[in-house]
Design an enzyme around this catalytic site. Structure first.
Site, PDB file in Angstrom:
ATOM      1  CG  ASP A  35      -0.835  -3.132  -3.132  1.00  0.00           C
ATOM      2  OD1 ASP A  35      -0.507  -2.358  -4.486  1.00  0.00           O
ATOM      3  OD2 ASP A  35      -1.424  -3.402  -2.855  1.00  0.00           O
ATOM      4  CE  LYS A  57      -5.446  -1.684  -4.040  1.00  0.00           C
ATOM      5  NZ  LYS A  57      -7.110  -1.353  -4.896  1.00  0.00           N
ATOM      6  CG  MET A 172      -8.031  -4.155   5.060  1.00  0.00           C
ATOM      7  SD  MET A 172      -8.503  -3.988   3.575  1.00  0.00           S
ATOM      8  CE  MET A 172      -9.818  -5.804   3.553  1.00  0.00           C
TER       9      MET A 172
END
Length: 505
Positions: A35, A57, A172
């Site tokens: 990732d 990602k 996030m």
């Protein structure tokens, strides 16, 4: 044959936070599927044959969909390969590792989960924020700041978070920061509750902005912080002022280019990284065996005729003993020979082979070796000098003047490397490089060759130059570089200390 899959947590960014088991998996991978947030340094631990596949990602920029990633993992495993799916943080903490494991079960492919250090815990620690503290709170929640967009309604219990949890970590959530703050205040969290937003946590690019629920969105916008970042909400954020350690390091925020050969760069990179620097490896040379090994082999065959062995670098030691052993000899062949070295690192490498040097000069260059020989009667004695192909002539010339018979033999060569030139030049043009290190005249010459002749002054205008010693510094000045830092002593630790002192001043 059926392969096997390891879902491995890479940790939050600092490659040193990979687990022992995670690293072992990487070291045996046939395929590494990685990732965006997995440190690129970890890829260097794979075997030479490993296929490395980057699947993105990155927030707002997924080069593979999750379904495509799942299919890729299954496909590679069905080819009988050992597959490592390397994911930032922990695979089971908002990493969609559960979904990937479910696909492996459906395909009847054996797998293991290797937990990683989640950014929810590591990043606040690097920012000086303990998530729990007896004087502040005993409760902690880890929440996604970016729920599945296909959901009809949120399943986050905002009232429970606002009134029942002492510390809340959102992953996030930077794009939704305003909404997160509003929701918490709406459901009862104090507007003056401390908040920290930490970007690129545990890496040299780490930046932290603090405020309150009422002010944090504006402060983060003013600072230009974007993903990847985490949000910490709670009174424990107040402890950052006294506990922050990572961002206080002297080279934090500095990007330093290491031009040394890759196989020798680790000590310099590690020391600079410990001081907080982001190290950009741009090796300008690589050390290789000489094209013609016959002179060195001939010297080893007549080793009994020499009185002295003089080593001017670790490379000279390594290549000499490599040939000695390949020819069926061992250190007993050197029982009668006295030795001299140029410095403590070379001295230690020689001692690794069981030989203690008879001469080590006070300062670490060829002139000092000659001075150290002044107390020795070497008239008529034979000296073997295994070293680089294109080396300075001062040592064999001066030893010959003292009456010695010198065999100056090529033990290795320095070849120019241009592999990373394009990326490095881009960083120079962006102005994102602060300092360049030179550890030999070869690194200077080859670095200079990478730069467009008509742009050298412009590209290097604001870049600090650090040299390991006066000979290297003279080479740099002769080529038009302004040398700002010189090591004292002329060693890697000395160079790092000189750089530290420069920035602390």
């Amino acid at each position: 044959m059926q392969g096997k899959v390891y879902l491995v947590g890479a940790g939050p960014g600092d490659p040193g936070l990979i687990t022992v088991k995670g690293l072992e998996c990487i070291q045996k991978a046939d395929v590494l599927i990685k990732d965006y947030l997995a440190s690129p340094i970890l890829s260097a631990y794979t075997p030479k044959h490993t296929e490395i596949i980057y699947v993105g990602k990155k927030a707002g920029d997924h080069c593979f969909t999750q379904d495509q990633i799942n299919a890729l993992i299954v496909k590679k495993a069905k080819e009988g390969l050992t597959v490592v799916r390397l994911k930032g943080g922990d695979p089971f903490v908002f990493g969609r590792g559960g979904e990937e494991a479910e696909e492996l079960i459906k395909a009847e492919i054996p797998f293991e989960i290797v937990p990683g250090v989640t950014s929810a815990i590591a990043v606040p620690a690097y920012a000086g924020i303990p998530l729990t503290h007896r004087k502040y709170t005993s409760t902690l929640a880890i929440v996604t700041g970016h729920e599945n967009p296909t959901k009809k309604e949120s399943n986050i219990d905002w009232k429970a978070l606002a009134t029942g949890i002492g510390t809340i970590v959102f992953l996030m959530g930077v794009k939704n920061l305003t909404r997160i703050a509003q929701q918490l205040m709406h459901y009862g969290k104090r507007p003056d509750t401390p908040v920290a937003v930490i970007r690129w946590g545990t890496t040299p690019k780490q930046v932290t902005v603090t405020g309150t629920l009422e002010t944090i969105a504006k402060r983060v916008a003013n600072a230009g912080l974007k993903a990847p970042a985490i949000i910490v909400v709670g009174d424990v954020v107040e402890l950052r002022e006294s506990l922050k350690w990572y961002e206080n390091r002297p080279l934090m925020g500095k990007t330093i280019v290491v031009t040394r050969a890759r196989q020798q760069a680790s000590e310099l990179v590690n020391r600079l990284a410990e001081l907080g620097a982001e190290c950009l490896e741009c090796p300008t040379i690589k050390v290789v065996p000489p094209k013609d090994t016959r002179p060195l082999e001939a010297a080893i065959k007549r080793i009994s005729t020499y009185d002295w062995l003089v080593f001017t670098s670790v490379n000279g030691v390594n290549f000499f003993f490599e040939h000695l052993f390949a020819m069926g000899r061992d250190v007993r062949a050197l029982h009668h020979i006295k030795t001299a070295v140029v410095g403590p690192v070379t001295e230690q490498r020689l001692f690794d082979f069981g030989i203690k040097s008879d001469i080590m000069p006070e300062s670490y260059r060829a002139e000092s070796v000659i001075k150290a020989f002044a107390g020795q009667d070497i008239n008529g004695e034979k000296i073997l000098l295994p070293r680089a192909k294109k080396a300075r002539s001062v040592l064999p010339v001066e030893l010959t003047k003292m009456g010695a018979v010198v065999d100056d033999v090529t033990a290795y060569e320095n070849q120019a490397v241009t592999d990373n030139a394009a990326g490095f030049l881009t960083r120079l043009k962006e102005g994102s490089i602060n300092l360049v290190t030179f550890t030999s005249s070869s690194t200077v010459n080859n670095f200079h060759a990478l730069l467009p002749a008509d742009a050298l002054e412009t590209l290097m205008k604001d870049v600090v130059i650090a040299s390991i010693g006066p000979i290297t510094a003279d080479t740099a000045r002769d080529l038009g570089f302004k040398v700002d830092i010189m090591a004292e002593p002329y060693t890697i630790p000395g160079l790092c200390e000189a750089i530290r002192q420069y920035y602390q001043k």
